[in-house]
Design a protein around this motif. Sequence first.
Motif, PDB file in Angstrom:
ATOM      1  N   TRP A  24      34.154  26.776  36.754  1.00  0.00           N
ATOM      2  CA  TRP A  24      33.812  28.359  36.782  1.00  0.00           C
ATOM      3  C   TRP A  24      34.709  28.968  37.791  1.00  0.00           C
ATOM      4  O   TRP A  24      35.530  28.558  38.757  1.00  0.00           O
ATOM      5  N   GLU A  25      34.573  30.103  37.750  1.00  0.00           N
ATOM      6  CA  GLU A  25      35.448  30.995  38.524  1.00  0.00           C
ATOM      7  C   GLU A  25      34.895  31.604  39.555  1.00  0.00           C
ATOM      8  O   GLU A  25      33.787  32.376  39.419  1.00  0.00           O
ATOM      9  N   ASN A  26      35.512  31.872  40.801  1.00  0.00           N
ATOM     10  CA  ASN A  26      35.203  32.387  41.873  1.00  0.00           C
ATOM     11  C   ASN A  26      35.914  34.023  41.655  1.00  0.00           C
ATOM     12  O   ASN A  26      37.144  34.304  41.328  1.00  0.00           O
ATOM     13  N   LYS A  27      34.852  35.004  41.899  1.00  0.00           N
ATOM     14  CA  LYS A  27      35.164  36.238  41.550  1.00  0.00           C
ATOM     15  C   LYS A  27      35.824  37.329  42.884  1.00  0.00           C
ATOM     16  O   LYS A  27      36.128  38.159  42.559  1.00  0.00           O
ATOM     17  N   ASP A  28      35.854  36.541  43.713  1.00  0.00           N
ATOM     18  CA  ASP A  28      36.347  37.018  45.027  1.00  0.00           C
ATOM     19  C   ASP A  28      37.816  37.533  45.015  1.00  0.00           C
ATOM     20  O   ASP A  28      38.810  36.957  44.267  1.00  0.00           O
ATOM     21  N   GLU A  29      38.411  38.883  45.117  1.00  0.00           N
ATOM     22  CA  GLU A  29      39.742  39.397  45.154  1.00  0.00           C
ATOM     23  C   GLU A  29      40.281  38.679  46.146  1.00  0.00           C
ATOM     24  O   GLU A  29      40.044  38.676  47.707  1.00  0.00           O
TER      25      GLU A  29
ATOM     26  N   TYR B 261      40.066  29.650  41.800  1.00  0.00           N
ATOM     27  CA  TYR B 261      40.219  30.963  42.600  1.00  0.00           C
ATOM     28  C   TYR B 261      41.457  31.444  42.132  1.00  0.00           C
ATOM     29  O   TYR B 261      42.569  31.096  42.163  1.00  0.00           O
ATOM     30  N   HIS B 262      41.477  32.805  41.608  1.00  0.00           N
ATOM     31  CA  HIS B 262      42.634  33.580  41.488  1.00  0.00           C
ATOM     32  C   HIS B 262      43.353  34.088  42.582  1.00  0.00           C
ATOM     33  O   HIS B 262      42.494  34.766  43.526  1.00  0.00           O
TER      34      HIS B 262
END
Length: 643
Positions: free
Chosen positions: A9-14, A164-165
């Motif tokens: 799953w993806e963490n959407k925090d910038e 985490y991107h």
Amino acid sequence: MKYSANSVWENKDELDIAVIGAGHAGCEAALASARLGLKTIIFTVSVDSIALMPCNPNIGGSSKGHLVKEIDALGGEMGKVIDKTFIQSKMLNKSKGPAVHSLRAQADKMDYTRTMRSVLENQENLEIKQAEVTDILTEDIKDADGKVTGKRVIGIQTYSGCIYHCKAIILCTGTYLKARCIYGDVSQYTGPNGLQAANYLTDSLKSLGIQMYRFKTGTPARIDRNSIDFSKMEEQFGDERIVPFSFTTNADEIQKEQISCWLTYTNEKTHEIIRNNLDRSPLFSGMIEGTGPRYCPSIEDKVVKFADKDRHQVFIEPEGIHTNEMYVGGMSSSLPEDVQYAMYRSVPGLENVKIVRNAYAIEYDCIDARQLYATLEFKEIDGLYSGGQFNGSSGYEEAAAQGLVAGINAALKLLGREQITIDRSEGYIGVLIDDLVTKESHEPYRMMTSRAEYRLLLRQDNADQRLTKKGYEIGLISKERYEHLVEKEARIEEEIDRLLHTNVGTSKEVQTLLEENGSTLLTSGTTLAELIRRPELSYEILSPIDKQRPNDISPEVAEQVNINIKYDGYIKRQKKQVEQFKKLETKKIPESINYDEVKSLRIEAVQKLKELKPQSIGQASRISGVSPADISVLLVYLEQYRK
């Protein structure tokens, strides 16, 4: 085998920057990037291991003290934290010249960790996350024709499957990657102090083409203070006047009662016990694969390599104020538990010692740092940086210095600003990084004063004058602090100029002072500066006959005045050497150069130059296997290339 989580799953925090590891390198990297305004996250396998001191409970020491002072001058945190948490402080090598004076402080280990953690927790733009990172995520970089020209990082994935991107990643994994702790026949896949190891990231790094090494370090036993007979040892006291690490620390505010350390020695009985059990040592049985540090050997290594010595120093050092655990400096080992008891109990004062934590060796994965630029970014992977023991170095101070540089450069890159490099003439940090990224190393690298060619210029006392301007330009030093430095430098120059032009005659007062200090009497007048240059005299000693001396000269200014006058000739000579060095450093080598086309270069030189891709002629000249003749050929070729 590479790990894959069941659910991703993806963490959407910038996020801008992800720091992997929260040891001394990770802390400095994360703080630097966050303070420069980048949204930063720092990952650790345990938040209890932030700024942990799993080995020796001290900061600084020979050459390492220089690094801490330089970290502080650039805007790092280590110096400030040790000033708040030390329990004993001592200036080493005081009987020698100022180039090798090195500050060393015994830390309260738990207090140091807590204090640094608090700094991180309260830093704007910084998030702490307890999680094991298992994968570095990248994408291909393509040119206008769609051809793949390289890779860039786009994020990380954790053991839980969370992605985490981010735009840059800094690897500060220390001794945790596939870590294995060993003593005797006991082998446990844990990190230091029994903490969780990071077992999956290595495979991800190898899949990106990163070359890995297997290194080893070790630590001695921790023993119970109540089981030690201190009457058989020599008490070791701290300095009467404590000198701070940080240039921002008020020295008057940190003077306090210090905790003693103790000195004892091994003996022939100790050495006999060790020799009789070498077959049970993982070091000699082949159980340990990793290469250990040459300059911090285990006690069994010392006994074998220095067979002519009948004793070795053993320092008994407190781990903190609120614990009875004591560190046995000089006796790290991976021998079995029963042998550890026998050898420690053969040492005077330790006859009835109780071991709280066994000594052990630790193996871990690290990289060949020649894969990095001097900015500590990987040459082949855009946005991936690396710092600390993971780069093949040893020591908290070496780690923190690299972490700071990696954090600064990752941030500057994302801000679209020019990245920094510190060269060998600017600081020990420059020597450290240049050695790591240029020279082949098959063992953990340790900083030493002898590695610095310009060490008279790179003293710890002038680290602020060398690097604070750079820290200010980066954005980690406040305007107020920089202006204070400018004012200090002006006072130093004014005072030196005054002493150069202040004459003293052959008065009775002058002659008496010279006689009292074993100095030749004057037959005619001279300047105060000329008297300071005499080995037996100093700025401080001449105070009674210096009637025009300003009353507000600080100890820091006085120290600089004394050193600059006394060593003026040597300093000027080193500055000339630096000018020659700089000429080669400024001769940049284009990235597009084809070494196969450079006629008269030896085959070995071509291979090494292609592999390391040096950025300047200066760096090329320090590569093992590249001769002075090869450099001459390269200089001629570059002149033709530019035309």
